[in-house]
Design a protein around this motif. Structure first.
Motif, short mmCIF file in Angstrom:
data_model
loop_
_atom_site.label_atom_id
_atom_site.label_comp_id
_atom_site.label_asym_id
_atom_site.label_seq_id
_atom_site.Cartn_x
_atom_site.Cartn_y
_atom_site.Cartn_z
N HIS A 69 0.84 -1.20 0.00
CA HIS A 69 0.00 0.00 0.00
C HIS A 69 0.87 1.25 0.00
O HIS A 69 1.83 1.36 0.76
CB HIS A 69 -0.91 0.00 1.23
CG HIS A 69 -1.73 1.24 1.38
ND1 HIS A 69 -2.85 1.48 0.60
CD2 HIS A 69 -1.60 2.32 2.20
CE1 HIS A 69 -3.36 2.65 0.94
NE2 HIS A 69 -2.61 3.18 1.90
N THR A 73 0.01 8.21 -1.63
CA THR A 73 -1.01 8.46 -2.66
C THR A 73 -2.23 7.58 -2.53
O THR A 73 -3.26 7.84 -3.16
CB THR A 73 -0.41 8.26 -4.06
OG1 THR A 73 0.04 6.89 -4.19
CG2 THR A 73 0.80 9.18 -4.28
N GLY A 74 -2.15 6.53 -1.70
CA GLY A 74 -3.26 5.59 -1.59
C GLY A 74 -4.37 6.08 -0.68
O GLY A 74 -4.26 7.12 -0.01
N ASP A 75 -5.46 5.33 -0.67
CA ASP A 75 -6.61 5.64 0.18
C ASP A 75 -6.35 5.06 1.56
O ASP A 75 -6.64 3.89 1.83
CB ASP A 75 -7.88 5.05 -0.43
CG ASP A 75 -9.15 5.48 0.30
OD1 ASP A 75 -9.03 5.93 1.46
OD2 ASP A 75 -10.24 5.34 -0.28
N ASN A 76 -5.83 5.89 2.47
CA ASN A 76 -5.45 5.40 3.80
C ASN A 76 -6.66 5.05 4.66
O ASN A 76 -6.59 4.16 5.51
CB ASN A 76 -4.58 6.44 4.51
CG ASN A 76 -3.22 6.59 3.85
OD1 ASN A 76 -2.71 5.65 3.25
ND2 ASN A 76 -2.65 7.77 3.95
N ARG A 78 -9.35 3.69 3.56
CA ARG A 78 -9.75 2.34 3.10
C ARG A 78 -8.77 1.30 3.65
O ARG A 78 -9.17 0.19 4.00
CB ARG A 78 -9.80 2.30 1.58
CG ARG A 78 -10.38 1.01 1.01
CD ARG A 78 -10.71 1.18 -0.47
NE ARG A 78 -11.34 0.00 -1.02
CZ ARG A 78 -10.69 -0.96 -1.68
NH1 ARG A 78 -9.38 -0.84 -1.87
NH2 ARG A 78 -11.33 -2.01 -2.15
N TYR A 79 -7.50 1.67 3.69
CA TYR A 79 -6.49 0.77 4.25
C TYR A 79 -6.86 0.40 5.69
O TYR A 79 -6.87 -0.78 6.06
CB TYR A 79 -5.12 1.44 4.20
CG TYR A 79 -4.04 0.73 4.97
CD1 TYR A 79 -3.29 -0.28 4.38
CD2 TYR A 79 -3.77 1.05 6.30
CE1 TYR A 79 -2.29 -0.94 5.10
CE2 TYR A 79 -2.78 0.40 7.03
CZ TYR A 79 -2.05 -0.60 6.42
OH TYR A 79 -1.07 -1.25 7.13
#
Length: 415
Positions: A69, A73-76, A78-79
């Motif tokens: 992950h 830039t990711g959807d934290n 959602r993580y």
């Protein structure tokens, strides 16, 4: 495959519980992790109280949503949602990914990867999902690109390190002390100096609870170690202030400031102690420390804040550059640190095969053990026969299980 036929509605009869288990095992081995999650949803709907597939589900979530992950830039959000899902349905076990996922999530939280404000309570709740006694106690090793082997702390040690830090941040001081005591009791061998950091957290918690005598005793025990960190002296300063011991407080200020040249990490300490120096009558040194704080903040691009002192920094001090500021402060710090100390002279008699310790023979013929960690300056010139200046401190002799005089604060006399 029978899972594909099942998805197409081609089953001859309804699936039983173990049909899902066999299908999940096959899909996982084929790395069809998305299909594993679809199967798990159907299985959990049909058998809501069953836990046969929880471990496989956790690993599938890890591969699909957590592994690799990108926290930048990711959807934290959602993580974290996926982490919560695994922890809601899964439990710690020999074949479960729960311990690994908790470790990854807690590291991400504490490193600030998930936002500027660190959610210590969430990290604490995650750690509570694990029983530290069931975590591996062995250090992990891996080979670096240059072929050298590197050791890493055990999972159990990391749990205690994270937990003690988080409890301190959450101001749960009694729980922090209990956690630190448990860690120091159950872990036989710590990675590098992690036991010192855990002991420091215990001392800090004791200070916050006004248990001054206990904090002082714990710090005195910690200072018997060869390796010294400036934060030990920071806590020593705070204890001395609590005991209204001005001389001891000044000595600790000098020790902390001169321990290493990385002054940027001590900005808050310099600001805190400048206020003390001002009240103790060392007004110029207080202003120089405030000025050093401003210089360090400007150098690092940090916000310059108003100081907790009446009036502004005098113009003659504000005009002094950083090297000149440090020269004057070092002279003051050194005078406070070395006050009442007796320094001896001698020669390095022997360096042991490890290259990390040895013996110094004083001018009167007495021999003293020393560690390279206690060499204050000139370490690269230290060799058998080198002339040195040093003082003595009581340190624990582990072989004899008693305190003995060690050579410390060693300065190598360069020719």
């Amino acid at each position: 495959m029978f899972w594909d036929k099942h998805c197409q509605g081609e089953d001859e009869q309804p699936w039983q519980e173990w049909d899902y288990v066999f299908a999940m095992t096959a899909l996982y081995k084929m790395k069809r992790y998305e299909d594993c999650l679809q199967l798990y949803r159907e299985f959990h709907h049909a058998y809501p109280s069953a836990s046969l597939l929880d471990d496989r589900m956790g690993w599938a979530v890890y591969h699909v949503h957590l592994k690799g992950h990108d926290f930048k830039t990711g959807d934290n959000a959602r993580y974290l949602k996926q982490v919560d899902f695994v922890l809601h349905h899964g439990k710690q076990g020999p074949y479960s990914p729960v311990a690994m996922i908790v470790g990854q999530a807690v590291r991400a939280i504490l490193s600030g990867c998930l936002g500027q404000k660190i959610d210590y309570q969430r990290a604490n709740d995650y750690l509570d999902k694990l029983d530290p006694k069931r975590l591996p106690q062995e250090e992990r090793t891996y080979q670096q690109d240059d072929g050298k082997m590197r050791r890493l702390a055990s999972e159990q040690e990391k749990w205690y390190a994270y937990k003690s830090k988080i409890l301190l941040k959450l101001q749960q001081y009694d729980a922090c002390i209990s956690c630190c005591d448990q860690a120091l009791a159950v872990i036989n061998r710590f990675h590098t100096n992690n036991d010192a950091w855990i002991a420091l957290r215990k001392i800090e918690a004791l200070i916050e609870l006004d248990r001054t005598a206990d904090a002082k005793a714990a710090l005195e025990h910690l200072l018997q170690r060869p390796a010294r960190h400036w934060k030990m002296d920071m806590l020593g300063y705070r204890i001395a202030v609590m005991e209204h011991d001005e001389d001891a407080a000044l000595k600790y200020i000098g020790e902390a400031a001169l321990l290493d040249p990385n002054h940027g990490m001590r900005v808050q300490f310099y600001e805190e102690t400048a206020s003390f120096l001002n009240e103790a009558g060392h007004e110029r040194m207080a202003m120089l420390q405030y000025h050093l704080v401003d210089l360090l903040r400007e150098e690092n691009g940090w916000k310059i804040r108003p100081h907790h002192v009446a009036g502004k920094i005098p113009e003659d001090i504000a005009a002094v550059d950083k090297p000149a500021t440090l020269r004057e402060l070092r002279e003051f710090w050194r005078a406070q640190r070395d006050k009442d100390k007796v320094f001896l002279e001698g020669q390095v008699k022997k360096i042991l095969p490890s290259g990390r310790n040895g013996f110094i023979e004083a001018a009167d013929g007495k021999s003293y053990y020393f560690s390279f960690a206690d060499v204050r300056s000139g370490r690269k010139h230290l060799a058998e026969g080198s002339s040195v200046r040093f003082t003595l401190a009581k340190r624990m002799d582990r072989k004899k299980n008693r305190l003995s005089d060690n050579a410390v604060e060693i300065t190598v006399e360069q020719k």
